[in-house]
Design a protein around this motif. Structure first.
Motif, PDB file in Angstrom:
ATOM      1  N   GLY A  76     -91.399 -14.745 -53.649  1.00 14.39           N
ATOM      2  CA  GLY A  76     -92.414 -13.908 -53.028  1.00 14.39           C
ATOM      3  C   GLY A  76     -93.435 -13.352 -53.992  1.00 14.39           C
ATOM      4  O   GLY A  76     -94.076 -12.335 -53.695  1.00 14.39           O
ATOM      5  N   LEU A  77     -93.614 -13.983 -55.144  1.00 13.83           N
ATOM      6  CA  LEU A  77     -94.602 -13.531 -56.122  1.00 13.83           C
ATOM      7  C   LEU A  77     -95.964 -14.133 -55.835  1.00 13.83           C
ATOM      8  O   LEU A  77     -96.079 -15.143 -55.120  1.00 13.83           O
ATOM      9  CB  LEU A  77     -94.147 -13.916 -57.538  1.00 13.83           C
ATOM     10  N   ASP A  78     -96.977 -13.506 -56.380  1.00 15.87           N
ATOM     11  CA  ASP A  78     -98.338 -14.007 -56.187  1.00 15.87           C
ATOM     12  C   ASP A  78     -98.562 -15.236 -57.052  1.00 15.87           C
ATOM     13  O   ASP A  78     -98.260 -15.225 -58.247  1.00 15.87           O
ATOM     14  CB  ASP A  78     -99.366 -12.935 -56.557  1.00 15.87           C
ATOM     15  N   PRO A  79     -99.120 -16.304 -56.489  1.00 17.54           N
ATOM     16  CA  PRO A  79     -99.437 -17.494 -57.294  1.00 17.54           C
ATOM     17  C   PRO A  79    -100.634 -17.226 -58.187  1.00 17.54           C
ATOM     18  O   PRO A  79    -101.361 -16.239 -58.001  1.00 17.54           O
ATOM     19  CB  PRO A  79     -99.755 -18.555 -56.233  1.00 17.54           C
ATOM     20  N   PRO A  80    -100.864 -18.055 -59.187  1.00 19.52           N
ATOM     21  CA  PRO A  80    -102.050 -17.863 -60.047  1.00 19.52           C
ATOM     22  C   PRO A  80    -103.328 -17.982 -59.239  1.00 19.52           C
ATOM     23  O   PRO A  80    -103.506 -18.914 -58.458  1.00 19.52           O
ATOM     24  CB  PRO A  80    -101.919 -18.986 -61.085  1.00 19.52           C
ATOM     25  N   ARG A  81    -104.238 -17.023 -59.411  1.00 18.95           N
ATOM     26  CA  ARG A  81    -105.477 -16.957 -58.636  1.00 18.95           C
ATOM     27  C   ARG A  81    -106.640 -17.242 -59.578  1.00 18.95           C
ATOM     28  O   ARG A  81    -107.211 -16.343 -60.182  1.00 18.95           O
ATOM     29  CB  ARG A  81    -105.614 -15.590 -57.982  1.00 18.95           C
ATOM     30  N   TRP A  82    -106.956 -18.526 -59.689  1.00 18.28           N
ATOM     31  CA  TRP A  82    -108.006 -18.926 -60.615  1.00 18.28           C
ATOM     32  C   TRP A  82    -109.401 -18.672 -60.074  1.00 18.28           C
ATOM     33  O   TRP A  82    -110.381 -18.762 -60.807  1.00 18.28           O
ATOM     34  CB  TRP A  82    -107.873 -20.414 -60.950  1.00 18.28           C
ATOM     35  N   GLN A 140     -96.528  -7.940 -80.640  1.00 19.32           N
ATOM     36  CA  GLN A 140     -97.341  -9.138 -80.774  1.00 19.32           C
ATOM     37  C   GLN A 140     -96.473 -10.390 -80.583  1.00 19.32           C
ATOM     38  O   GLN A 140     -95.303 -10.402 -80.960  1.00 19.32           O
ATOM     39  CB  GLN A 140     -98.000  -9.192 -82.151  1.00 19.32           C
ATOM     40  N   PRO A 141     -97.011 -11.434 -79.988  1.00 19.98           N
ATOM     41  CA  PRO A 141     -96.225 -12.666 -79.788  1.00 19.98           C
ATOM     42  C   PRO A 141     -95.938 -13.369 -81.107  1.00 19.98           C
ATOM     43  O   PRO A 141     -96.672 -13.217 -82.093  1.00 19.98           O
ATOM     44  CB  PRO A 141     -97.125 -13.510 -78.876  1.00 19.98           C
ATOM     45  N   ARG A 142     -94.877 -14.158 -81.113  1.00 25.44           N
ATOM     46  CA  ARG A 142     -94.484 -14.939 -82.271  1.00 25.44           C
ATOM     47  C   ARG A 142     -94.146 -16.352 -81.830  1.00 25.44           C
ATOM     48  O   ARG A 142     -93.777 -16.590 -80.670  1.00 25.44           O
ATOM     49  CB  ARG A 142     -93.270 -14.305 -82.974  1.00 25.44           C
ATOM     50  N   ALA A 143     -94.265 -17.275 -82.757  1.00 24.61           N
ATOM     51  CA  ALA A 143     -93.898 -18.655 -82.463  1.00 24.61           C
ATOM     52  C   ALA A 143     -92.411 -18.725 -82.136  1.00 24.61           C
ATOM     53  O   ALA A 143     -91.579 -18.186 -82.862  1.00 24.61           O
ATOM     54  CB  ALA A 143     -94.222 -19.558 -83.647  1.00 24.61           C
ATOM     55  N   GLY A 144     -92.070 -19.394 -81.047  1.00 23.82           N
ATOM     56  CA  GLY A 144     -90.698 -19.490 -80.585  1.00 23.82           C
ATOM     57  C   GLY A 144     -90.366 -18.551 -79.457  1.00 23.82           C
ATOM     58  O   GLY A 144     -89.280 -18.673 -78.856  1.00 23.82           O
ATOM     59  N   ASP A 145     -91.245 -17.596 -79.133  1.00 24.21           N
ATOM     60  CA  ASP A 145     -90.997 -16.691 -78.013  1.00 24.21           C
ATOM     61  C   ASP A 145     -91.040 -17.449 -76.693  1.00 24.21           C
ATOM     62  O   ASP A 145     -91.925 -18.283 -76.472  1.00 24.21           O
ATOM     63  CB  ASP A 145     -92.035 -15.568 -77.987  1.00 24.21           C
ATOM     64  N   LYS A 146     -90.113 -17.127 -75.814  1.00 21.35           N
ATOM     65  CA  LYS A 146     -90.091 -17.736 -74.493  1.00 21.35           C
ATOM     66  C   LYS A 146     -90.984 -16.953 -73.536  1.00 21.35           C
ATOM     67  O   LYS A 146     -91.081 -15.726 -73.620  1.00 21.35           O
ATOM     68  CB  LYS A 146     -88.661 -17.791 -73.958  1.00 21.35           C
ATOM     69  N   LEU A 147     -91.628 -17.670 -72.638  1.00 26.69           N
ATOM     70  CA  LEU A 147     -92.518 -17.081 -71.646  1.00 26.69           C
ATOM     71  C   LEU A 147     -91.873 -17.164 -70.272  1.00 26.69           C
ATOM     72  O   LEU A 147     -91.315 -18.202 -69.894  1.00 26.69           O
ATOM     73  CB  LEU A 147     -93.869 -17.802 -71.624  1.00 26.69           C
ATOM     74  N   TYR A 148     -91.967 -16.059 -69.531  1.00 19.83           N
ATOM     75  CA  TYR A 148     -91.447 -16.008 -68.168  1.00 19.83           C
ATOM     76  C   TYR A 148     -92.553 -15.529 -67.238  1.00 19.83           C
ATOM     77  O   TYR A 148     -93.466 -14.805 -67.655  1.00 19.83           O
ATOM     78  CB  TYR A 148     -90.247 -15.065 -68.069  1.00 19.83           C
ATOM     79  N   ALA A 149     -92.456 -15.929 -65.978  1.00 20.51           N
ATOM     80  CA  ALA A 149     -93.435 -15.488 -64.985  1.00 20.51           C
ATOM     81  C   ALA A 149     -93.309 -13.982 -64.782  1.00 20.51           C
ATOM     82  O   ALA A 149     -92.195 -13.447 -64.677  1.00 20.51           O
ATOM     83  CB  ALA A 149     -93.221 -16.221 -63.664  1.00 20.51           C
ATOM     84  N   LEU A 150     -94.433 -13.299 -64.750  1.00 19.08           N
ATOM     85  CA  LEU A 150     -94.434 -11.853 -64.592  1.00 19.08           C
ATOM     86  C   LEU A 150     -93.854 -11.478 -63.230  1.00 19.08           C
ATOM     87  O   LEU A 150     -94.261 -12.009 -62.200  1.00 19.08           O
ATOM     88  CB  LEU A 150     -95.856 -11.318 -64.727  1.00 19.08           C
ATOM     89  N   GLY A 151     -92.884 -10.557 -63.237  1.00 19.49           N
ATOM     90  CA  GLY A 151     -92.260 -10.108 -62.000  1.00 19.49           C
ATOM     91  C   GLY A 151     -91.026 -10.877 -61.601  1.00 19.49           C
ATOM     92  O   GLY A 151     -90.413 -10.552 -60.581  1.00 19.49           O
ATOM     93  N   SER A 152     -90.642 -11.877 -62.375  1.00 19.96           N
ATOM     94  CA  SER A 152     -89.480 -12.694 -62.012  1.00 19.96           C
ATOM     95  C   SER A 152     -88.195 -12.214 -62.666  1.00 19.96           C
ATOM     96  O   SER A 152     -87.153 -12.876 -62.509  1.00 19.96           O
ATOM     97  CB  SER A 152     -89.724 -14.151 -62.402  1.00 19.96           C
TER      98      SER A 152
END
Length: 733
Positions: free
Chosen positions: A541-547, A486-498
């Motif tokens: 070469g990753l996929d951009p966000p597809r809204w 589970q996520p916690r406050a202070g966790d860093k986020l990275y782009a998936l696949g990077s």
């Protein structure tokens, strides 16, 4: 030597008597830790690190979340007591907010100079009746930001301002109400050194810790529903008679105003339209009671709360605790004190202060016994006793503009504290360096260990021998390491696949897992500027966000509203792009396999579709036909949701008989078609229907293909025009 000793004494005294709001943040985070939703069996061990709940901890979080939201959608609503946490185990630490009174001739100038918003210029006229329970006066109610010298937001204040009348001997007065979490005398201690004789104001501390001095008992109670109309109905049903007022002599204050009523000649009740939550979540009213602490009998505020939460009150609202409030806050994208609003963070210690602190910590550790030391080592780092490491705590240090709180900042007013920091951010041509997003973690995409008693986990109390033997075998087996948590406050986020090379942002708040009633965990995060992130995604070469994609489905076939834009029916019309460029970007927690998706906070993703300003957008199911407003018959009732098979059967039953097919002859006269008898080839009705269906499908497929081809051509033309404009701009530069 003497000067050095004096400096050490001053540092120790400053630490002991520190009054800066940021010095209380580490302890506040430990009290209001969201990420430690432990198993019910370990609740007592982590009670200090958990928020209080109005429900039994053994109940599934999803069931509690759905119960709270069902109450919001009805005409009963929910209620909070922000002054005293009614469900906290430690009453000494139960205060949730504080109230500070600014009174005097210079009240307006003092408020305008210290905060980011100004008191409205127009005066509100009304009040002055002489009855026992009468409207005394009307005033303004508005929100403002309390900023640090660098323009970073410390707290979000609710201001109730009233103009004085010299003829009647009344002075200008304003009540400053802090955000939930900013309790005690923090605000009062911060403002007191800033008051000078030329200001012509006095400060009064109405915090619970100062009630013995002020002899005034202050309570803040909020009643909220998904619509303002339901909130007014619940208010009249449960509260109005306790205020000793009749329905015909009472009027609700409009948005932006506050009405001051006098109850029984001694109790002051300030009523305003505010809930300390996002208006996308709920609408309602907050009452600030001020009554003499020495009054005989039960306090009016206590009577109101007991009436609201009485078990035999079938028309009363549902009382909720800090845990349910914080889940609603995160779901609504509302910045919280100590999380998104942290000012400049803790003050950096000098080398001498750090050395003294380390020496005291070592001396304290020597006195601890071996048993206590081993027990402390078995706890997580943020649960250990002793000194806190401020380097492990994330402080957002956010500007109000980064939190989408532009309405709290008056860009046309004069000088105020933090103005330079706000102005520098407005002048930044690249935009804001960070923005507040929501992050949604779907259970269907993550294999969480259900150690928090979720609603969708297996209940281990089933009286079944096979199940017990399976559980025993599962406990004896060597568990596999699960890097999904589970996520916690202070966790860093990275782009998936990077491979954790593209850092997206940092989580600031996390709601209770499944606490929203869905199989999701919602969090808030400060996300970096989208330009460099999208460029890095493209370079790798990753996929951009597809809204624009259609809604995804989980493993059980249910649809999740993960995207905000999709094609509507068969019209081919698409919703406009979101306000935030990184919507639907897949992210992963640092060092884990936990996957989430970014989305805009509700105030930004629902602004364009909002029609009724008196109804909360997130809970506005009436527009979709999922709720029946049965006010006269009691609480609102939910309609039955038909499945696809039931809808098809219902449409066949409700289908009206078709009239006989008619043709027109050369004279325009209607004639019934004559059936031709053909013994050689008989065509049945089923074959005709099948042929018509295939023809309709072929025609629809051709139309869809043509429409998509035209759309792709338009998109290609727009892209070419944009590229041409960029090349032309580069040549001109």
């Amino acid at each position: 030597m003497l000067s050095r000793t004096l400096l050490v004494v001053i540092c120790c005294v400053q630490q002991a008597l520190g009054w800066s709001p940021t010095t209380h943040l580490p302890s506040l985070r430990l009290r209001h830790k969201i990420n430690l939703h432990a198993n019910p069996s370990t609740v007592e061990e982590n009670q200090q690190c958990q928020l209080s709940s109005a429900y039994d901890r053994n109940l599934p979080a999803a069931l509690v979340g759905e119960a709270v939201r069902s109450a919001l959608r009805s005409d009963r609503g929910i209620c909070f007591d922000f002054t005293t946490d009614r469900y906290a185990s430690e009453q000494s630490e139960s205060q949730l907010l504080s109230v500070v009174q600014v009174k005097g001739e210079g009240t307006e100038s003092f408020i305008n100079a210290k905060f980011s918003s100004s008191i409205p210029n127009h005066k509100v006229i009304g009040g002055g009746e002489s009855t026992a329970s009468a409207l005394v006066r009307k005033g303004h109610a508005f929100e403002t930001a309390y900023l640090s010298a660098k323009g970073r937001i410390i707290d979000r204040l609710l201001v109730l301002s009233f103009s004085g009348n010299k003829e009647e001997g009344n002075e200008d007065e304003s009540l400053l109400i802090t955000s939930p979490g900013n309790s005690g005398s923090t605000l009062y201690n911060q403002l007191s050194p800033l008051v000078f004789p030329m200001d012509k104001v006095t400060l009064n501390n109405f915090a619970s810790t100062a009630e013995a001095e002020s002899m005034v008992k202050t309570n803040v109670i909020t009643l909220a529903c998904s619509s303002l109309r339901n909130a007014q109905h619940s208010f009249r049903t449960n509260i109005l008679d306790l205020l000793q007022m009749k329905s015909d002599e009472f009027q609700f204050p409009p948005n932006g105003e506050c009405h001051h009523y006098r109850v029984g000649g001694t109790v002051d009740a300030y009523i305003t339209e505010h809930t300390f939550l996002s208006p996308e979540i709920c609408r309602g009213y907050t009452i600030v009671f001020q009554e003499p602490a020495s009054s005989s009998g039960s306090l009016v505020a206590e009577q109101v709360w007991q009436r609201l939460t009485a078990e035999d009150n079938d028309l009363g609202p549902v009382g909720v605790g800090s845990l349910e409030y914080d889940t609603l806050r995160v779901e609504g994208g509302w910045a919280g004190y100590g999380h998104e609003m942290s000012g400049d963070g803790p003050k950096k210690m000098s080398k001498l202060e750090a050395a003294m602190k380390e020496k005291l910590a070592k001396r304290k550790s020597r006195k601890e016994s071996a048993d206590k030391q081993s027990e402390s080592n078995s706890l997580p780092q943020d649960e250990k006793g002793g000194t806190d490491s401020t380097e492990e705590v994330y402080y957002s240090k956010a500007n109000p503009l980064e939190l989408h709180l532009q309405h709290l900042v008056d860009t046309e007013k004069g000088c105020y504290q933090g103005q330079e920091g706000v102005a520098s951010l407005l002048k930044n041509k690249r935009g804001f360096p960070r923005q507040l997003y929501q992050v949604v973690f779907y259970d269907a995409e993550n294999e969480f260990d259900d150690d928090f008693g979720g609603a969708f986990s297996l209940i281990n109390t089933v009286n079944n021998e096979d199940l017990r033997s399976f559980q025993q075998m599962q406990q004896e087996a060597d568990p596999l390491a699960n890097d999904t948590r589970q996520p916690r406050a202070g966790d860093k986020l990275y782009a998936l696949g990077s491979s954790e090379k593209i850092q997206v942002g940092t989580i600031t708040s996390v709601a209770e897992p499944n606490g929203t009633g869905d199989r999701t965990t919602v969090a808030l995060a400060m996300v970096r500027r989208p330009g460099p992130i999208l460029k890095a995604i493209k370079d790798m070469g990753l996929d951009p966000p597809r809204w624009w994609e259609a809604d995804a489905q989980d493993d059980e076939g249910s649809s999740d509203p993960r995207n905000i834009a999709k094609e509507t029916d068969d019209s081919g019309i698409m919703m406009p792009p979101p306000l935030d460029a990184l919507v639907n970007l897949e992210v992963v927690l640092e060092g884990t396999y936990t996957v989430g998706r970014l989305r805009s906070i509700p105030s930004r993703r629902m602004k364009s579709s909002k029609k009724n300003t008196d109804v909360a957008s997130l809970l506005d199911y009436e527009e979709r036909g999922e709720i029946v407003d049965a006010r006269d018959d009691g609480p609102a009732l939910f309609k039955y949701q038909f499945t696809d098979a039931e809808i098809e059967t219902k449409s066949m039953i409700d289908q009206e008989p078709q009239p006989p097919s008619l043709t027109y002859n050369d004279n325009g006269i209607e004639e019934e078609e004559e059936e031709e008898d053909d013994d050689d080839e008989i065509i049945t009705d089923e074959q005709i229907a099948q042929a018509e269906k295939e023809a309709a499908e072929a025609e629809k497929a051709a139309a869809d293909a043509k429409r998509k081809a035209e759309k792709m051509a338009q998109l290609k033309a727009r892209a070419e025009a944009a590229m041409a404009a960029r090349r032309k701009k580069k040549k001109q530069q």
